[in-house]
Design a protein around this motif. Structure first.
Motif, mmCIF file in Angstrom:
data_model
loop_
_atom_site.group_PDB
_atom_site.id
_atom_site.type_symbol
_atom_site.label_atom_id
_atom_site.label_comp_id
_atom_site.label_asym_id
_atom_site.label_seq_id
_atom_site.Cartn_x
_atom_site.Cartn_y
_atom_site.Cartn_z
ATOM 1 N N ILE A 85 39.998 35.142 43.060
ATOM 2 C CA ILE A 85 39.630 35.632 42.377
ATOM 3 C C ILE A 85 38.957 34.392 41.175
ATOM 4 O O ILE A 85 39.875 34.466 40.257
ATOM 5 N N ALA A 143 36.473 41.407 36.371
ATOM 6 C CA ALA A 143 36.363 41.713 37.974
ATOM 7 C C ALA A 143 36.854 43.705 37.815
ATOM 8 O O ALA A 143 37.047 44.659 38.200
ATOM 9 N N TYR A 145 44.365 48.758 39.155
ATOM 10 C CA TYR A 145 44.161 47.494 38.910
ATOM 11 C C TYR A 145 44.944 46.552 38.254
ATOM 12 O O TYR A 145 45.408 45.415 38.541
ATOM 13 N N THR A 146 44.751 47.004 36.795
ATOM 14 C CA THR A 146 45.800 46.055 36.601
ATOM 15 C C THR A 146 47.279 46.277 36.566
ATOM 16 O O THR A 146 48.454 45.045 36.327
ATOM 17 N N VAL A 176 43.479 33.140 46.350
ATOM 18 C CA VAL A 176 43.182 33.279 45.620
ATOM 19 C C VAL A 176 41.699 32.787 45.404
ATOM 20 O O VAL A 176 40.717 32.185 45.457
ATOM 21 N N ARG A 220 52.551 36.460 46.918
ATOM 22 C CA ARG A 220 50.755 36.349 45.305
ATOM 23 C C ARG A 220 53.019 35.576 44.328
ATOM 24 O O ARG A 220 52.468 35.849 43.057
ATOM 25 N N LEU A 237 47.837 39.403 41.756
ATOM 26 C CA LEU A 237 46.444 39.082 42.275
ATOM 27 C C LEU A 237 46.471 37.689 43.056
ATOM 28 O O LEU A 237 45.893 37.229 43.631
ATOM 29 N N PHE A 253 41.122 31.897 36.053
ATOM 30 C CA PHE A 253 41.133 32.716 36.899
ATOM 31 C C PHE A 253 41.394 34.336 36.430
ATOM 32 O O PHE A 253 41.048 35.423 36.497
ATOM 33 N N LYS A 254 41.889 34.080 34.878
ATOM 34 C CA LYS A 254 42.419 35.194 34.242
ATOM 35 C C LYS A 254 40.669 35.876 33.643
ATOM 36 O O LYS A 254 41.005 37.395 33.255
ATOM 37 N N CYS A 267 37.902 35.964 35.377
ATOM 38 C CA CYS A 267 37.305 36.330 36.002
ATOM 39 C C CYS A 267 37.776 37.313 36.350
ATOM 40 O O CYS A 267 37.231 38.981 36.668
ATOM 41 N N ASN A 268 39.207 38.011 36.342
ATOM 42 C CA ASN A 268 39.962 38.842 36.182
ATOM 43 C C ASN A 268 39.294 39.989 35.733
ATOM 44 O O ASN A 268 39.750 41.474 36.027
#
Length: 210
Positions: free
Chosen positions: A156, A79, A91-92, A154, A23, A96, A72-73, A75-76
């Protein structure tokens, strides 16, 4: 029959150990032809009925890449809301995706409408088309690591949005979006394990005898 000596087998095991989902990438460009070479390796993978269902898109257009980053941003962020406050806080802190740093972006699809292979082996398990593409990605991943190149898968992302961004046929099934480039650092343990998100289990925990 080709045979492989103990030295090769030991090095192959090391390759498995050091293959990581990357990543954190350097910005260094990939050598000319590197992406094409990795795709050639992927195409050596076995496929159900010799269907060769893999379809690769090298994403070079800046606008399309930026659109993937924005998806991605989104969806992240979605999530994050699925986790409890404690797990969400952890998670933050996770890294990822390397979408903004990696010099190479590669989307991989399975062409479910292809007539290559004449349907052999797919009647009872049509999903083997998708499994074949996943196997090809694994071959590419190991080949890349042997060259010092890292891959990051990736997941997410919103598949529907990826179809829109890349303008691919509806008959193609989105399998994976890969970041490709040189890793900042190399480790023999998964990043999520190092971050205490999850810990690798032994093979005995996943094996049943009947």
């Amino acid at each position: 029959m080709v045979s492989f000596d103990e030295t090769f087998r030991r090095q192959l095991h090391e390759l498995f150990v050091w293959r990581r989902d990357v990543r954190r990438f350097r910005h260094d460009p990939l050598p000319s032809g590197a992406m094409e070479w990795l795709i050639e390796i992927a195409c050596l993978s076995p496929s159900v009925g010799l269907s060769q269902p893999w379809r690769f898109i090298i994403i070079e257009d800046k606008a399309r890449r930026s659109a993937v980053v924005e998806d991605f941003k989104t969806c992240n962020a979605d999530a994050l809301h699925s986790y409890s406050s404690e797990r969400g806080a952890q998670y933050t802190t996770l890294k990822l995706a390397g979408l903004e740093e990696a010099p190479g972006h590669l989307a991989v699809f399975a062409d479910k409408a292809s007539d290559l292979g004449h349907g052999l082996g797919r009647a009872t398990m049509p999903e083997t088309i998708e499994y074949s593409v996943a196997a090809a990605i694994c071959c590419m991943w190991l080949a890349a690591r042997a060259e010092g190149i890292g891959l990051g898968w990736v997941s997410i992302l919103n598949p529907d949005r990826i179809y829109e961004i890349l303008e691919v046929p509806e008959s193609w099934k989105f399998i994976g979006y890969l970041c490709v480039g040189y890793p900042q650092l190399e480790f023999d343990r998964p990043e999520l394990e190092r971050a205490n998100w999850e810990h690798r289990r032994t093979s005995k925990e996943f094996t049943i005898r009947r």
